[in-house]
Design a protein around this motif. Structure first.
Motif, PDB file in Angstrom:
ATOM      1  N   PRO A 199     -11.251  -5.465 -14.701  1.00  0.00           N
ATOM      2  CA  PRO A 199     -11.286  -6.042 -13.354  1.00  0.00           C
ATOM      3  C   PRO A 199     -10.618  -7.396 -13.233  1.00  0.00           C
ATOM      4  O   PRO A 199     -10.086  -7.729 -12.163  1.00  0.00           O
ATOM      5  N   HIS A 200     -10.617  -8.189 -14.329  1.00  0.00           N
ATOM      6  CA  HIS A 200      -9.990  -9.507 -14.253  1.00  0.00           C
ATOM      7  C   HIS A 200      -8.487  -9.403 -13.957  1.00  0.00           C
ATOM      8  O   HIS A 200      -7.871 -10.352 -13.476  1.00  0.00           O
ATOM      9  N   THR A 201      -7.892  -8.270 -14.290  1.00  0.00           N
ATOM     10  CA  THR A 201      -6.445  -8.119 -14.115  1.00  0.00           C
ATOM     11  C   THR A 201      -6.073  -7.738 -12.694  1.00  0.00           C
ATOM     12  O   THR A 201      -4.905  -7.839 -12.322  1.00  0.00           O
ATOM     13  N   LEU A 202      -7.029  -7.274 -11.914  1.00  0.00           N
ATOM     14  CA  LEU A 202      -6.696  -6.676 -10.633  1.00  0.00           C
ATOM     15  C   LEU A 202      -6.223  -7.686  -9.604  1.00  0.00           C
ATOM     16  O   LEU A 202      -5.591  -7.316  -8.614  1.00  0.00           O
ATOM     17  N   THR A 203      -6.519  -8.973  -9.828  1.00  0.00           N
ATOM     18  CA  THR A 203      -5.996  -9.986  -8.901  1.00  0.00           C
ATOM     19  C   THR A 203      -4.468 -10.015  -8.938  1.00  0.00           C
ATOM     20  O   THR A 203      -3.831 -10.368  -7.949  1.00  0.00           O
ATOM     21  N   ALA A 204      -3.890  -9.648 -10.083  1.00  0.00           N
ATOM     22  CA  ALA A 204      -2.428  -9.605 -10.180  1.00  0.00           C
ATOM     23  C   ALA A 204      -1.851  -8.516  -9.293  1.00  0.00           C
ATOM     24  O   ALA A 204      -0.650  -8.528  -8.989  1.00  0.00           O
ATOM     25  N   ALA A 205      -2.693  -7.578  -8.845  1.00  0.00           N
ATOM     26  CA  ALA A 205      -2.239  -6.524  -7.942  1.00  0.00           C
ATOM     27  C   ALA A 205      -2.446  -6.901  -6.478  1.00  0.00           C
ATOM     28  O   ALA A 205      -1.571  -6.686  -5.639  1.00  0.00           O
ATOM     29  N   PHE A 206      -3.630  -7.483  -6.147  1.00  0.00           N
ATOM     30  CA  PHE A 206      -3.868  -7.710  -4.722  1.00  0.00           C
ATOM     31  C   PHE A 206      -3.420  -9.065  -4.204  1.00  0.00           C
ATOM     32  O   PHE A 206      -3.212  -9.224  -2.994  1.00  0.00           O
ATOM     33  N   VAL A 207      -3.208 -10.060  -5.077  1.00  0.00           N
ATOM     34  CA  VAL A 207      -2.693 -11.338  -4.597  1.00  0.00           C
ATOM     35  C   VAL A 207      -1.298 -11.176  -3.968  1.00  0.00           C
ATOM     36  O   VAL A 207      -1.042 -11.706  -2.879  1.00  0.00           O
ATOM     37  N   PRO A 208      -0.355 -10.441  -4.595  1.00  0.00           N
ATOM     38  CA  PRO A 208       0.951 -10.245  -3.956  1.00  0.00           C
ATOM     39  C   PRO A 208       0.859  -9.524  -2.608  1.00  0.00           C
ATOM     40  O   PRO A 208       1.629  -9.833  -1.687  1.00  0.00           O
TER      41      PRO A 208
ATOM     42  N   LEU B  80      -3.238  -2.250  -0.313  1.00  0.00           N
ATOM     43  CA  LEU B  80      -4.056  -2.995  -1.268  1.00  0.00           C
ATOM     44  C   LEU B  80      -4.705  -2.048  -2.272  1.00  0.00           C
ATOM     45  O   LEU B  80      -4.644  -2.256  -3.492  1.00  0.00           O
ATOM     46  N   LEU B  81      -5.313  -0.976  -1.776  1.00  0.00           N
ATOM     47  CA  LEU B  81      -5.987  -0.014  -2.648  1.00  0.00           C
ATOM     48  C   LEU B  81      -4.992   0.687  -3.563  1.00  0.00           C
ATOM     49  O   LEU B  81      -5.264   0.881  -4.760  1.00  0.00           O
ATOM     50  N   ALA B  82      -3.836   1.049  -3.036  1.00  0.00           N
ATOM     51  CA  ALA B  82      -2.824   1.728  -3.848  1.00  0.00           C
ATOM     52  C   ALA B  82      -2.367   0.842  -5.001  1.00  0.00           C
ATOM     53  O   ALA B  82      -2.231   1.306  -6.146  1.00  0.00           O
ATOM     54  N   CYS B  83      -2.156  -0.435  -4.737  1.00  0.00           N
ATOM     55  CA  CYS B  83      -1.709  -1.361  -5.782  1.00  0.00           C
ATOM     56  C   CYS B  83      -2.782  -1.568  -6.839  1.00  0.00           C
ATOM     57  O   CYS B  83      -2.486  -1.641  -8.039  1.00  0.00           O
ATOM     58  N   ILE B  84      -4.035  -1.656  -6.402  1.00  0.00           N
ATOM     59  CA  ILE B  84      -5.138  -1.810  -7.355  1.00  0.00           C
ATOM     60  C   ILE B  84      -5.255  -0.586  -8.244  1.00  0.00           C
ATOM     61  O   ILE B  84      -5.454  -0.691  -9.460  1.00  0.00           O
ATOM     62  N   LEU B  85      -5.105   0.603  -7.667  1.00  0.00           N
ATOM     63  CA  LEU B  85      -5.176   1.839  -8.443  1.00  0.00           C
ATOM     64  C   LEU B  85      -4.046   1.919  -9.471  1.00  0.00           C
ATOM     65  O   LEU B  85      -4.261   2.341 -10.613  1.00  0.00           O
ATOM     66  N   ILE B  86      -2.849   1.512  -9.071  1.00  0.00           N
ATOM     67  CA  ILE B  86      -1.714   1.537 -10.003  1.00  0.00           C
ATOM     68  C   ILE B  86      -1.942   0.549 -11.140  1.00  0.00           C
ATOM     69  O   ILE B  86      -1.672   0.846 -12.310  1.00  0.00           O
ATOM     70  N   GLN B  87      -2.454  -0.642 -10.813  1.00  0.00           N
ATOM     71  CA  GLN B  87      -2.744  -1.636 -11.847  1.00  0.00           C
ATOM     72  C   GLN B  87      -3.820  -1.125 -12.805  1.00  0.00           C
ATOM     73  O   GLN B  87      -3.699  -1.235 -14.024  1.00  0.00           O
TER      74      GLN B  87
ATOM     75  N   VAL C 219      -2.289   9.691  -9.023  1.00  0.00           N
ATOM     76  CA  VAL C 219      -2.211  10.731  -7.998  1.00  0.00           C
ATOM     77  C   VAL C 219      -2.777  10.218  -6.678  1.00  0.00           C
ATOM     78  O   VAL C 219      -2.178  10.412  -5.604  1.00  0.00           O
ATOM     79  N   VAL C 220      -3.938   9.553  -6.743  1.00  0.00           N
ATOM     80  CA  VAL C 220      -4.542   9.014  -5.517  1.00  0.00           C
ATOM     81  C   VAL C 220      -3.617   7.958  -4.900  1.00  0.00           C
ATOM     82  O   VAL C 220      -3.433   7.921  -3.682  1.00  0.00           O
ATOM     83  N   ALA C 221      -3.021   7.117  -5.750  1.00  0.00           N
ATOM     84  CA  ALA C 221      -2.093   6.099  -5.249  1.00  0.00           C
ATOM     85  C   ALA C 221      -0.897   6.746  -4.557  1.00  0.00           C
ATOM     86  O   ALA C 221      -0.416   6.256  -3.523  1.00  0.00           O
ATOM     87  N   MET C 222      -0.425   7.865  -5.103  1.00  0.00           N
ATOM     88  CA  MET C 222       0.701   8.569  -4.482  1.00  0.00           C
ATOM     89  C   MET C 222       0.308   9.142  -3.125  1.00  0.00           C
ATOM     90  O   MET C 222       1.099   9.111  -2.173  1.00  0.00           O
ATOM     91  N   LEU C 223      -0.910   9.663  -3.012  1.00  0.00           N
ATOM     92  CA  LEU C 223      -1.376  10.184  -1.725  1.00  0.00           C
ATOM     93  C   LEU C 223      -1.486   9.058  -0.698  1.00  0.00           C
ATOM     94  O   LEU C 223      -1.127   9.235   0.477  1.00  0.00           O
TER      95      LEU C 223
END
Length: 314
Positions: free
Chosen positions: A28-37, A63-70, A117-121
């Motif tokens: 979870p600590h890494t997920l800020t690198a996904a949602f801050v941008p 936001l959710l798609a980026c978090i899922l990819i990260q 897959v969810v991120a792609m949807l």
């Protein structure tokens, strides 16, 4: 991209509650690198187009798609590092879901695929409300996430890990977040994305400084290995310095307002990180510096976006 900042295990680690195991798998600590941008790109879209033109459902889905990819990228990192024998029960800074908690490696891999897959949807919805070109960019980005530690020559094992992470998680996410709200991307977006790109790359560099000796033994050729520890700390200092100076330049050139100086509040974190790396030499003692680097990205990024919002509202 991989960002390892959990605390090191004790000599006799205890099994954690089930929910904690799966939570740690996300890193979870890494997920800020996904949602801050995403926050930065959307905040600038609000500044240029007005709050009433911001599509909130589109923002949250992006936001959710980026978090899922990260999160999926973190899982691929855990799986492939385990398969290559790089992670073990005493490794510092890993999620430990496989080597300490006994989760089957294939389970971790399949969850990562499921997240993709969810991120792609979600991406289909984004494309339907913006442009189908986003699909191509998204596929390229996910491929880069997978190849970061997967594939025959993982990007993480080369000197290009920091550049790759900074580009895709900095510029690309900010640009897409802006585009889906406005329908275009200006040169200003490229300029605005530089600080975030630098600080995301800095997280990876800090990780590689901490793991320098172990990575060298396992045949990696990271930037930290090529330039040595002191050289890598110097590069890290330059990345921190340029992120702040670039922000001031954005104000000077009227791309951003004086409110952007709020990012200076985050300065103690990079200073702490640099001091820690210079004063310590073991992975365990360098962990606080790794954490401080990650927090620099988080705090700086949020303050950067807040500066954009303050310019709009005030």
């Amino acid at each position: 991209m991989e960002v390892k900042i959990e605390h090191a295990p004790s000599a006799s680690p205890k099994k954690q509650p089930g929910w904690r195991v799966w939570w740690n798998l996300l890193r979870p600590h890494t997920l800020t690198a996904a949602f801050v941008p995403v926050f930065i790109g959307t905040a600038y879209a609000m500044q240029t187009e007005g709050a009433k033109n911001i599509d909130l459902p589109l923002f949250f889905i992006m936001l959710l798609a980026c978090i899922l990819i990260q999160a999926a990228t973190n899982m691929f990192n855990e799986y492939f590092d385990y398969k290559r024998g790089l992670d073990h029960e005493g490794s510092v800074g890993i999620g430990g879901t496989i080597v300490r908690e006994g989760v089957a490696p294939k389970t971790v891999l399949h969850i990562g695929y499921s997240f993709f897959v969810v991120a792609m949807l979600l991406g289909v919805y984004i494309c339907m409300n913006s442009s189908w070109w986003i699909a191509l960019i998204g596929i390229i980005s996910m491929t880069a996430g997978y190849l970061y530690t997967g594939g025959p020559v993982p990007i993480a094992y080369t000197p290009f890990g920091e550049l790759t992470a900074g580009f895709f998680m900095g510029y690309v996410i900010i640009a897409i977040s802006y585009f889906i709200q406005t329908g275009y991307v200006s040169a200003d977006i490229a300029y605005l994305s530089v600080p975030a790109s630098l600080l995301i790359g800095a997280i990876l560099l800090a990780n590689n400084i901490r793991d320098l000796d172990g990575d060298k033994e396992n045949g990696r050729k990271t930037l930290a290995i090529l330039v040595g520890k002191r050289g890598a700390v110097g590069v890290l200092a330059a990345m921190f310095f340029l992120a702040y100076v670039w922000t001031i330049a954005l104000i000077w050139t009227d791309i951003a307002s004086i409110w952007m100086l709020v990012v200076l509040v985050s300065l103690p974190k990079p200073i702490s990180a640099l001091k820690g790396f210079l004063q310590n030499n073991t992975p365990l003692t360098m962990m606080p510096s790794m954490v401080a680097t990650a927090k620099t990205n988080t705090i700086f990024g949020f303050l950067f976006a807040i500066g954009l919002l303050l310019n709009y509202f005030l």
